[in-house]
Design an enzyme around this catalytic site. Structure first.
Site, PDB file in Angstrom:
ATOM      1  N   ASP A   1       8.511   8.368  -6.149  1.00  0.00           N
ATOM      2  CA  ASP A   1       9.343   9.119  -5.428  1.00  0.00           C
ATOM      3  C   ASP A   1      10.140   9.022  -4.256  1.00  0.00           C
ATOM      4  OD1 ASP A   1       7.825  10.753  -4.666  1.00  0.00           O
ATOM      5  OD2 ASP A   1       8.981  12.610  -5.475  1.00  0.00           O
TER       6      ASP A   1
ATOM      7  N   SER B   1       8.555  10.158  -2.237  1.00  0.00           N
ATOM      8  CA  SER B   1       8.277  11.162  -1.633  1.00  0.00           C
ATOM      9  C   SER B   1       6.987  10.846  -0.231  1.00  0.00           C
ATOM     10  CB  SER B   1       6.943  12.115  -2.069  1.00  0.00           C
ATOM     11  OG  SER B   1       5.807  11.408  -3.286  1.00  0.00           O
TER      12      SER B   1
ATOM     13  N   ASP C   1      -3.318 -13.983  -3.895  1.00  0.00           N
ATOM     14  CA  ASP C   1      -4.437 -15.298  -5.367  1.00  0.00           C
ATOM     15  C   ASP C   1      -5.115 -14.026  -5.212  1.00  0.00           C
ATOM     16  OD1 ASP C   1      -5.716 -14.772  -2.654  1.00  0.00           O
ATOM     17  OD2 ASP C   1      -5.288 -17.356  -2.237  1.00  0.00           O
TER      18      ASP C   1
ATOM     19  N   ASN D   1      -3.385   9.388   4.604  1.00  0.00           N
ATOM     20  CA  ASN D   1      -2.249   8.319   4.776  1.00  0.00           C
ATOM     21  C   ASN D   1      -1.914   7.877   6.391  1.00  0.00           C
ATOM     22  OD1 ASN D   1      -0.578   7.318   2.520  1.00  0.00           O
ATOM     23  ND2 ASN D   1       0.342   9.316   2.276  1.00  0.00           N
TER      24      ASN D   1
ATOM     25  N   ASP E   1      -9.819  -9.805   2.473  1.00  0.00           N
ATOM     26  CA  ASP E   1      -9.748 -10.770   2.631  1.00  0.00           C
ATOM     27  C   ASP E   1     -10.285 -11.988   3.358  1.00  0.00           C
ATOM     28  OD1 ASP E   1     -10.054 -13.604   1.220  1.00  0.00           O
ATOM     29  OD2 ASP E   1      -8.572 -13.567  -0.278  1.00  0.00           O
TER      30      ASP E   1
ATOM     31  N   ARG F   1       0.733  -1.067   0.042  1.00  0.00           N
ATOM     32  CA  ARG F   1      -0.332  -0.221  -0.165  1.00  0.00           C
ATOM     33  C   ARG F   1       1.216   1.721  -0.315  1.00  0.00           C
ATOM     34  NH1 ARG F   1      -3.359   2.531   4.326  1.00  0.00           N
ATOM     35  NH2 ARG F   1      -4.994   3.750   2.964  1.00  0.00           N
TER      36      ARG F   1
ATOM     37  N   HIS G   1       0.653   4.688  -2.541  1.00  0.00           N
ATOM     38  CA  HIS G   1       0.179   5.978  -1.967  1.00  0.00           C
ATOM     39  C   HIS G   1       1.887   6.931  -2.958  1.00  0.00           C
ATOM     40  CE1 HIS G   1      -2.977   5.528   0.777  1.00  0.00           C
ATOM     41  NE2 HIS G   1      -3.220   4.908   0.251  1.00  0.00           N
ATOM     42  N   ASP G   2       2.422   6.089  -2.930  1.00  0.00           N
ATOM     43  CA  ASP G   2       3.567   6.857  -2.903  1.00  0.00           C
ATOM     44  C   ASP G   2       3.756   7.460  -4.804  1.00  0.00           C
ATOM     45  OD1 ASP G   2       5.988   7.943  -2.338  1.00  0.00           O
ATOM     46  OD2 ASP G   2       7.601   6.672  -3.788  1.00  0.00           O
TER      47      ASP G   2
ATOM     48  N   HIS H   1      -5.656  -5.875  -2.504  1.00  0.00           N
ATOM     49  CA  HIS H   1      -6.653  -6.402  -1.835  1.00  0.00           C
ATOM     50  C   HIS H   1      -7.336  -7.756  -1.415  1.00  0.00           C
ATOM     51  CE1 HIS H   1      -8.845  -1.681  -1.404  1.00  0.00           C
ATOM     52  NE2 HIS H   1      -7.166  -1.308  -1.469  1.00  0.00           N
TER      53      HIS H   1
HETATM   54  C1  HEM Z   1      -8.729   1.487  -6.387  1.00  0.00           C
HETATM   55  C2  HEM Z   1      -8.658   2.161  -5.503  1.00  0.00           C
HETATM   56  C3  HEM Z   1      -8.983   2.222  -4.192  1.00  0.00           C
HETATM   57  C4  HEM Z   1      -8.936   1.939  -2.880  1.00  0.00           C
HETATM   58  C5  HEM Z   1     -10.945   3.019  -2.468  1.00  0.00           C
HETATM   59  C6  HEM Z   1      -8.648   1.742  -1.883  1.00  0.00           C
HETATM   60  C7  HEM Z   1      -8.872   1.765  -0.671  1.00  0.00           C
HETATM   61  C8  HEM Z   1      -8.581   1.637   0.227  1.00  0.00           C
HETATM   62  C9  HEM Z   1      -8.922   1.449   1.750  1.00  0.00           C
HETATM   63  C10 HEM Z   1     -10.199   2.201   2.415  1.00  0.00           C
HETATM   64  C11 HEM Z   1      -7.912   0.578   2.777  1.00  0.00           C
HETATM   65  C12 HEM Z   1      -7.809   0.370   4.223  1.00  0.00           C
HETATM   66  C13 HEM Z   1      -7.152   1.141   4.705  1.00  0.00           C
HETATM   67  C14 HEM Z   1      -7.225   1.020   6.552  1.00  0.00           C
HETATM   68  O1  HEM Z   1      -8.617   1.172   6.837  1.00  0.00           O
HETATM   69  O2  HEM Z   1      -6.154   0.641   7.080  1.00  0.00           O
HETATM   70  C15 HEM Z   1      -7.004   0.203   2.047  1.00  0.00           C
HETATM   71  C16 HEM Z   1      -5.713  -0.921   2.530  1.00  0.00           C
HETATM   72  C17 HEM Z   1      -4.969  -0.948   1.952  1.00  0.00           C
HETATM   73  N1  HEM Z   1      -4.788  -0.878   0.195  1.00  0.00           N
HETATM   74 FE1  HEM Z   1      -6.471   0.018  -0.945  1.00  0.00          FE
HETATM   75  N2  HEM Z   1      -7.391   1.127  -2.361  1.00  0.00           N
HETATM   76  C18 HEM Z   1      -7.500   1.275  -3.178  1.00  0.00           C
HETATM   77  C19 HEM Z   1      -6.459   0.268  -4.196  1.00  0.00           C
HETATM   78  C20 HEM Z   1      -5.427  -0.370  -3.515  1.00  0.00           C
HETATM   79  C21 HEM Z   1      -4.204  -0.020  -4.161  1.00  0.00           C
HETATM   80  C22 HEM Z   1      -3.747  -0.271  -5.954  1.00  0.00           C
HETATM   81  C23 HEM Z   1      -3.332  -1.645  -4.088  1.00  0.00           C
HETATM   82  C24 HEM Z   1      -2.281  -1.627  -4.111  1.00  0.00           C
HETATM   83  C25 HEM Z   1      -2.124  -2.136  -5.760  1.00  0.00           C
HETATM   84  C26 HEM Z   1      -3.907  -1.343  -2.755  1.00  0.00           C
HETATM   85  C27 HEM Z   1      -3.470  -1.717  -1.414  1.00  0.00           C
HETATM   86  C28 HEM Z   1      -3.577  -1.340  -0.511  1.00  0.00           C
HETATM   87  C29 HEM Z   1      -3.485  -2.815   0.864  1.00  0.00           C
HETATM   88  C30 HEM Z   1      -2.154  -3.730   0.371  1.00  0.00           C
HETATM   89  C31 HEM Z   1      -4.338  -2.305   1.843  1.00  0.00           C
HETATM   90  C32 HEM Z   1      -4.127  -2.707   3.085  1.00  0.00           C
HETATM   91  C33 HEM Z   1      -2.763  -2.389   4.120  1.00  0.00           C
HETATM   92  C34 HEM Z   1      -2.795  -2.550   5.764  1.00  0.00           C
HETATM   93  O3  HEM Z   1      -3.270  -3.868   5.925  1.00  0.00           O
HETATM   94  O4  HEM Z   1      -2.141  -2.229   6.396  1.00  0.00           O
HETATM   95  N3  HEM Z   1      -5.283  -0.564  -2.683  1.00  0.00           N
HETATM   96  N4  HEM Z   1      -7.228   0.160   0.946  1.00  0.00           N
HETATM   97  C1  LIG Z   2       1.389  11.169  11.443  1.00  0.00           C
HETATM   98  C2  LIG Z   2       1.602  10.320  10.157  1.00  0.00           C
HETATM   99  O1  LIG Z   2       3.026   9.816  10.533  1.00  0.00           O
HETATM  100  N1  LIG Z   2       0.763   9.517   9.330  1.00  0.00           N
HETATM  101  C3  LIG Z   2       0.938   7.974   9.514  1.00  0.00           C
HETATM  102  C4  LIG Z   2       1.023   7.783   7.805  1.00  0.00           C
HETATM  103  O2  LIG Z   2       2.361   7.485   7.452  1.00  0.00           O
HETATM  104  C5  LIG Z   2       2.822   6.489   9.059  1.00  0.00           C
HETATM  105  C6  LIG Z   2       3.589   5.802   8.868  1.00  0.00           C
HETATM  106  O3  LIG Z   2       3.377   5.177  10.105  1.00  0.00           O
HETATM  107  C7  LIG Z   2       2.228   6.062  10.461  1.00  0.00           C
HETATM  108  O4  LIG Z   2       3.026   6.229  11.823  1.00  0.00           O
HETATM  109  C8  LIG Z   2       1.718   7.694  10.609  1.00  0.00           C
HETATM  110  O5  LIG Z   2       0.526   6.880  12.074  1.00  0.00           O
END
Ligand code: HEM
Ligand SMILES: CC(=O)N[C@H]1CO[C@H](CO)[C@@H](O)[C@@H]1O
Ligand SMILES: *[C@@H]1O[C@H](CO)[C@@H](O)[C@H](O)[C@H]1NC(C)=O
Ligand SMILES: *[C@@H]1O[C@H](CO)[C@@H](O)[C@H](O)[C@H]1NC(C)=O
Ligand SMILES: *[C@@H]1O[C@H](CO)[C@@H](O)[C@H](O)[C@H]1NC(C)=O
Length: 323
Positions: A72, A74, A251, A91, A243, A60, A64-65, A191
């Site tokens: 980059d 950032s 998968d 973020n 999932d 993720r 986001h980067d 996801h």
């Molecule tokens: C299509 C539009 C997308 C939306 C609306 C979206 C939205 C979100 C949201 C709301 C979360 C939950 C964050 C949280 O509550 O902590 C999430 C988690 C995540 N997203 Fe997306 N996402 C999108 C696309 C992507 C893409 C393109 C990727 C990577 C290629 C991605 C990878 C992930 C991953 C791996 C997580 C889990 C993060 C974790 O467990 O720390 N997402 N996403």
């Molecule tokens: C405040 C802050 O750093 N924002 C979140 C987003 O990115 C970093 C990565 O941990 C998190 O530590 C922060 O909670």
């Protein structure tokens, strides 16, 4: 003789064009840091052995980067004032393990090839590595990105998709980065791993619409499970698997879940409910290899978004600070 000289000039020109401007290449560090990929892999494997969160957190972070200022690094910048890219509301839920992975990998790379490899490239390599560790497809990573000079929370707004996005919002945001609808669907397959906090989908359980508090596009059994995990008085720290079937495996279950009306976000389920994207979802749900190929294609395109090459940007020494 003249011919040879001209050929030589052309050859040099091609080299300059390749190295100096624009293009990423798999062989970018072949002469300057030939072991960069194995150095990064070793650190990622070590981190993965400590916590599975390394996988979704790194994946993720890369997404986001790339969507904000381009790929980059950032997002890695730390600001004492709390106003860098990573501090933006979108973020705040990024897991610290992604940052930690990149910082540790950078340290290991610097020990062998000081000031040569960008943080942006390390994040790209680490992202491929976590996908592989979770059982996903392997692929060659293009390299040669440089690290950016801009990291501002204020520039994140409107750059990342939200969980309530509809299909046209998803498509237009991805299209801004040269990603097609198929790329967008494949990338959403990320996801298949990771967690979400209850607040990101609670509206689908409790306050969907005046006529129906529960989103009718959710499987009723899944609704029960979600309500149990996420009671109405939401504990903001609770996060659940996105999932529910194979949360630790990269998968195509994500797509099977969508077909079964078990997509967690509106932005997930819409890929199945909308007739424009349904055939692709169904294809990915049936054919693991078709999904994985599409995912690789889309990841490589994602990795090219807004990259700085040649003389642009810098090679950061510390990923969390500009030089
Ligand atoms: C299509 C539009 C997308 C939306 C609306 C979206 C939205 C979100 C949201 C709301 C979360 C939950 C964050 C949280 O509550 O902590 C999430 C988690 C995540 N997203 Fe997306 N996402 C999108 C696309 C992507 C893409 C393109 C990727 C990577 C290629 C991605 C990878 C992930 C991953 C791996 C997580 C889990 C993060 C974790 O467990 O720390 N997402 N996403
Ligand atoms: C405040 C802050 O750093 N924002 C979140 C987003 O990115 C970093 C990565 O941990 C998190 O530590 C922060 O909670
Ligand atoms: C770069 O190194 C890799 C791995 O050693 C090798 O497979 C590849 O052919 C090399 N490429 C170039 C252009 O030297
Ligand atoms: C998608 O959402 C946008 C913004 O809320 C809205 O303007 C648009 O009409 C919606 N499109 C569809 C097809 O629902
Ligand atoms: C998208 O692709 C076009 C043509 O291939 C290119 O000119 C443009 O810079 C790309 N845009 C982005 C955001 O990468």
């Amino acid at each position: 003789m003249e011919i040879i000289r001209r050929c030589f000039t052309l050859f040099i020109l091609v080299i300059i064009l390749q190295v100096g401007e624009g293009k990423l290449s798999q062989a970018f560090y072949n002469s300057t840091c030939p072991n960069v990929e194995s150095i990064v892999r070793e650190v990622v494997e070590e981190k993965f052995s400590q916590t599975f969160v390394t996988v979704p957190a790194t994946l993720r972070l890369f997404f986001h980067d790339c969507f904000v200022e381009g790929c980059d690094a950032s997002i890695m910048i730390a600001s004492p004032n709390g106003d860098a890219e990573k501090d933006a509301p979108d973020n705040l839920s990024l897991a610290g393990d992604g940052f930690d992975t990149v910082i540790k990998a950078k340290k290991a790379v610097e020990a062998q090839c000081p000031k040569v490899v960008s943080c942006a490239d390390i994040l790209a390599i680490a992202t491929r590595d976590v996908i592989v560790l979770a059982g996903g497809p392997s692929f060659e990573v293009e390299l040669g990105r440089r690290d950016g000079f801009v990291s501002k929370a204020s520039r994140v707004a409107g750059q990342l998709p939200g969980p309530n996005f509809n299909l046209s919002q998803l498509n237009s945001m991805f299209a801004q980065h040269n990603l097609t609808q198929t790329d967008m669907i494949a990338l959403s397959g990320a996801h298949t791993v990771g967690f979400s906090h209850c607040s990101r989908f609670a509206n689908r359980l409790y306050s969907f619409s005046p006529s129906s508090p529960v989103d009718p596009d959710l499987d009723p059994t899944y609704v029960k499970q979600l309500k149990q995990a996420c009671p109405q008085i939401v504990d903001p720290s609770i996060a659940i698997n996105m999932d529910p079937v194979t949360p630790r495996t990269f998968d195509n279950k994500y797509f099977k879940n969508l077909v079964a009306k078990k997509g967690l976000f509106t932005s997930d389920e819409v890929l199945y409910t909308n007739r424009a994207t349904r055939p692709t979802v169904v294809r990915f749900s049936k054919k693991q290899n078709v999904f994985k190929e599409a995912f690789i294609t889309a990841m490589r395109k994602l990795g090219r978004v807004g990259v700085k090459t040649g003389k642009h940007g810098e090679i950061r020494v510390d990923c969390t600070a500009f030089n």
